[in-house]
Design a protein around this motif. Structure first.
Motif, PDB file in Angstrom:
ATOM      1  N   GLY A   1       0.780  -1.231   0.000  1.00  0.00           N
ATOM      2  CA  GLY A   1       0.000   0.000   0.000  1.00  0.00           C
ATOM      3  C   GLY A   1       0.808   1.276   0.000  1.00  0.00           C
ATOM      4  N   TRP A   2       2.095   1.176  -0.326  1.00  0.00           N
ATOM      5  CA  TRP A   2       2.949   2.353  -0.386  1.00  0.00           C
ATOM      6  C   TRP A   2       3.225   2.712  -1.850  1.00  0.00           C
ATOM      7  CZ3 TRP A   2       6.049   4.306   4.001  1.00  0.00           C
ATOM      8  CH2 TRP A   2       5.667   3.735   5.223  1.00  0.00           C
ATOM      9  N   GLN A   3       3.612   3.960  -2.074  1.00  0.00           N
ATOM     10  CA  GLN A   3       4.139   4.388  -3.365  1.00  0.00           C
ATOM     11  C   GLN A   3       5.652   4.452  -3.244  1.00  0.00           C
ATOM     12  OE1 GLN A   3       1.243   7.584  -5.216  1.00  0.00           O
ATOM     13  NE2 GLN A   3       1.600   8.061  -3.071  1.00  0.00           N
ATOM     14  N   ALA A   4       6.357   3.869  -4.184  1.00  0.00           N
ATOM     15  CA  ALA A   4       7.822   3.822  -4.096  1.00  0.00           C
ATOM     16  C   ALA A   4       8.438   4.078  -5.463  1.00  0.00           C
ATOM     17  CB  ALA A   4       8.283   2.465  -3.562  1.00  0.00           C
ATOM     18  N   GLY A   5       9.491   4.877  -5.483  1.00  0.00           N
ATOM     19  CA  GLY A   5      10.213   5.149  -6.716  1.00  0.00           C
ATOM     20  C   GLY A   5      11.695   5.266  -6.441  1.00  0.00           C
ATOM     21  N   GLU A   6      12.508   4.922  -7.428  1.00  0.00           N
ATOM     22  CA  GLU A   6      13.962   4.999  -7.272  1.00  0.00           C
ATOM     23  C   GLU A   6      14.466   6.382  -7.669  1.00  0.00           C
ATOM     24  OE1 GLU A   6      16.618   2.023  -8.595  1.00  0.00           O
ATOM     25  OE2 GLU A   6      15.182   0.383  -8.305  1.00  0.00           O
ATOM     26  N   TYR A   7      15.427   6.869  -6.899  1.00  0.00           N
ATOM     27  CA  TYR A   7      16.035   8.172  -7.149  1.00  0.00           C
ATOM     28  C   TYR A   7      17.545   8.042  -7.025  1.00  0.00           C
ATOM     29  CZ  TYR A   7      11.314   9.978  -6.644  1.00  0.00           C
ATOM     30  OH  TYR A   7       9.979  10.215  -6.821  1.00  0.00           O
ATOM     31  N   THR A   8      18.261   9.049  -7.511  1.00  0.00           N
ATOM     32  CA  THR A   8      19.719   9.062  -7.442  1.00  0.00           C
ATOM     33  C   THR A   8      20.178  10.255  -6.637  1.00  0.00           C
ATOM     34  OG1 THR A   8      19.904   7.999  -9.605  1.00  0.00           O
ATOM     35  CG2 THR A   8      21.858   9.129  -8.780  1.00  0.00           C
TER      36      THR A   8
ATOM     37  N   PRO B   1      22.364  13.160  -6.043  1.00  0.00           N
ATOM     38  CA  PRO B   1      23.165  13.906  -7.023  1.00  0.00           C
ATOM     39  C   PRO B   1      24.666  13.915  -6.722  1.00  0.00           C
ATOM     40  CG  PRO B   1      21.203  15.139  -6.415  1.00  0.00           C
ATOM     41  CD  PRO B   1      21.288  13.989  -5.468  1.00  0.00           C
ATOM     42  N   ARG B   2      25.037  14.029  -5.456  1.00  0.00           N
ATOM     43  CA  ARG B   2      26.457  14.169  -5.125  1.00  0.00           C
ATOM     44  C   ARG B   2      27.225  12.858  -5.199  1.00  0.00           C
ATOM     45  NH1 ARG B   2      25.940  17.188   0.526  1.00  0.00           N
ATOM     46  NH2 ARG B   2      24.262  15.658   0.626  1.00  0.00           N
ATOM     47  N   THR B   3      26.553  11.753  -4.864  1.00  0.00           N
ATOM     48  CA  THR B   3      27.258  10.474  -4.800  1.00  0.00           C
ATOM     49  C   THR B   3      26.867   9.497  -5.909  1.00  0.00           C
ATOM     50  OG1 THR B   3      25.580   9.481  -3.350  1.00  0.00           O
ATOM     51  CG2 THR B   3      27.370  10.714  -2.291  1.00  0.00           C
ATOM     52  N   GLY B   4      25.742   9.768  -6.584  1.00  0.00           N
ATOM     53  CA  GLY B   4      25.266   8.846  -7.601  1.00  0.00           C
ATOM     54  C   GLY B   4      24.644   7.587  -7.024  1.00  0.00           C
ATOM     55  N   THR B   5      24.411   7.562  -5.707  1.00  0.00           N
ATOM     56  CA  THR B   5      23.834   6.391  -5.052  1.00  0.00           C
ATOM     57  C   THR B   5      22.335   6.320  -5.315  1.00  0.00           C
ATOM     58  OG1 THR B   5      25.487   6.511  -3.294  1.00  0.00           O
ATOM     59  CG2 THR B   5      23.500   5.214  -2.845  1.00  0.00           C
ATOM     60  N   ARG B   6      21.876   5.133  -5.668  1.00  0.00           N
ATOM     61  CA  ARG B   6      20.459   4.927  -5.887  1.00  0.00           C
ATOM     62  C   ARG B   6      19.764   4.583  -4.565  1.00  0.00           C
ATOM     63  NH1 ARG B   6      18.027   6.573 -10.292  1.00  0.00           N
ATOM     64  NH2 ARG B   6      16.641   4.755 -10.469  1.00  0.00           N
ATOM     65  N   TYR B   7      18.544   5.065  -4.398  1.00  0.00           N
ATOM     66  CA  TYR B   7      17.771   4.767  -3.200  1.00  0.00           C
ATOM     67  C   TYR B   7      16.281   4.837  -3.538  1.00  0.00           C
ATOM     68  CZ  TYR B   7      16.875   9.789  -2.825  1.00  0.00           C
ATOM     69  OH  TYR B   7      16.478  11.083  -3.076  1.00  0.00           O
ATOM     70  N   LEU B   8      15.468   4.285  -2.656  1.00  0.00           N
ATOM     71  CA  LEU B   8      14.016   4.368  -2.814  1.00  0.00           C
ATOM     72  C   LEU B   8      13.472   5.490  -1.954  1.00  0.00           C
ATOM     73  CD1 LEU B   8      12.665   0.696  -2.486  1.00  0.00           C
ATOM     74  CD2 LEU B   8      12.948   2.034  -4.578  1.00  0.00           C
ATOM     75  N   LEU B   9      12.462   6.157  -2.459  1.00  0.00           N
ATOM     76  CA  LEU B   9      11.683   7.094  -1.658  1.00  0.00           C
ATOM     77  C   LEU B   9      10.267   6.539  -1.645  1.00  0.00           C
ATOM     78  CD1 LEU B   9      12.178   9.761  -0.167  1.00  0.00           C
ATOM     79  CD2 LEU B   9      11.204  10.945  -2.157  1.00  0.00           C
ATOM     80  N   ALA B  10       9.761   6.254  -0.461  1.00  0.00           N
ATOM     81  CA  ALA B  10       8.476   5.600  -0.343  1.00  0.00           C
ATOM     82  C   ALA B  10       7.561   6.363   0.607  1.00  0.00           C
ATOM     83  CB  ALA B  10       8.644   4.164   0.169  1.00  0.00           C
ATOM     84  N   SER B  11       6.275   6.399   0.280  1.00  0.00           N
ATOM     85  CA  SER B  11       5.289   7.074   1.127  1.00  0.00           C
ATOM     86  C   SER B  11       3.996   6.297   1.119  1.00  0.00           C
ATOM     87  CB  SER B  11       5.056   8.512   0.637  1.00  0.00           C
ATOM     88  OG  SER B  11       4.602   8.508  -0.703  1.00  0.00           O
ATOM     89  N   PRO B  12       3.219   6.358   2.208  1.00  0.00           N
ATOM     90  CA  PRO B  12       1.964   5.610   2.273  1.00  0.00           C
ATOM     91  C   PRO B  12       0.946   6.140   1.275  1.00  0.00           C
ATOM     92  CG  PRO B  12       2.667   6.355   4.458  1.00  0.00           C
ATOM     93  CD  PRO B  12       3.506   7.063   3.465  1.00  0.00           C
ATOM     94  N   ARG B  13       0.307   5.235   0.562  1.00  0.00           N
ATOM     95  CA  ARG B  13      -0.722   5.631  -0.397  1.00  0.00           C
ATOM     96  C   ARG B  13      -1.989   6.047   0.345  1.00  0.00           C
ATOM     97  NH1 ARG B  13      -1.567   0.984  -2.721  1.00  0.00           N
ATOM     98  NH2 ARG B  13      -3.750   0.765  -2.112  1.00  0.00           N
ATOM     99  N   ARG B  14      -2.650   7.080  -0.124  1.00  0.00           N
ATOM    100  CA  ARG B  14      -3.883   7.558   0.512  1.00  0.00           C
ATOM    101  C   ARG B  14      -5.131   7.022  -0.162  1.00  0.00           C
ATOM    102  NH1 ARG B  14      -3.791  11.129   4.483  1.00  0.00           N
ATOM    103  NH2 ARG B  14      -1.841  12.170   5.005  1.00  0.00           N
ATOM    104  N   VAL B  15      -5.054   6.708  -1.450  1.00  0.00           N
ATOM    105  CA  VAL B  15      -6.239   6.196  -2.154  1.00  0.00           C
ATOM    106  C   VAL B  15      -5.865   4.933  -2.926  1.00  0.00           C
ATOM    107  CG1 VAL B  15      -7.343   8.440  -2.350  1.00  0.00           C
ATOM    108  CG2 VAL B  15      -5.769   7.699  -4.138  1.00  0.00           C
TER     109      VAL B  15
END
Length: 206
Positions: free
Chosen positions: A183-190, A192-206
């Protein structure tokens, strides 16, 4: 201003289930917590009592114990990764995680206006790191510890968002899929300074 709970009431609040907020106490204690807006009585049998958001806030402000090894209280704690001691494993831990996840689904059913269990509830939005970590561990993922690489769930400056870090891109992809099913929204981001990939996730409301 509302008077703070008494010592006996605080003990009842502190002993609440860490995930569902289910309370145990005398009828008078529970009724007093309801009167103060710190608990509510579920309308369906067996009519158990649960912490309200205000009650959860009281529980979160309980003073921390002095530094040192934590006592073995038997209370479940989701692991967000990066703990200094090896993670518990085996059937007992799997049972604890499964029970905590089922309790969270029940909390969703009781507190979401439409009774939905596929969408995060208010407790999860107030405890983002713990909620995301529980969803991941309940799906069989392993957080990082001194003996193994894995994911790490961390708070972010953004409202209602956590970051998930992992050294293996495949682990990030799996974590994203798990959180989306939970039930979360998740997307991959980079970064900028290190080029490290990570997920940013937040609870879905609908």
């Amino acid at each position: 201003m509302t008077r703070p709970p008494t010592a006996a009431q605080r003990r009842v609040i502190e002993a609440a289930d860490p995930v569902t907020g289910r309370l145990r106490g005398t009828a008078d204690q529970l009724a007093a917590l309801v009167t103060r807006g710190l608990a509510f009585r579920h309308p369906r049998p067996p009519h158990d009592h649960f912490l309200t958001p205000a009650g959860h806030r009281i529980r979160e402000t309980v003073p921390e114990a002095p530094a040192g090894p934590p006592p073995d209280t038997g209370v479940f704690a989701a692991r967000s990764g990066g703990e200094e001691t090896p993670l518990p494993s085996g059937p007992a831990r799997r049972r604890e995680v499964h029970s905590a996840w089922q309790g969270l689904l029940e909390l969703r059913r009781m507190t979401n206006p439409d009774g939905s269990v596929d969408r995060p509830c208010g407790w999860e939005r107030a405890n983002l790191v713990r909620a995301a970590a529980l969803a991941l561990e309940a799906a069989g993922q392993r957080p990082a510890d001194p003996e193994a690489a894995g994911y790490r769930v961390r708070a972010t400056p953004q409202p209602e968002a956590v970051a998930v870090h992992a050294p293996d891109p495949r682990t990030l992809a799996v974590c994203a899929a798990v959180l989306e099913r939970a039930g979360w929204q998740a997307g991959e981001y980079t970064e900028p300074r290190t080029g490290t990939r990570y997920l940013l996730a937040s609870p879905r409301r609908v």
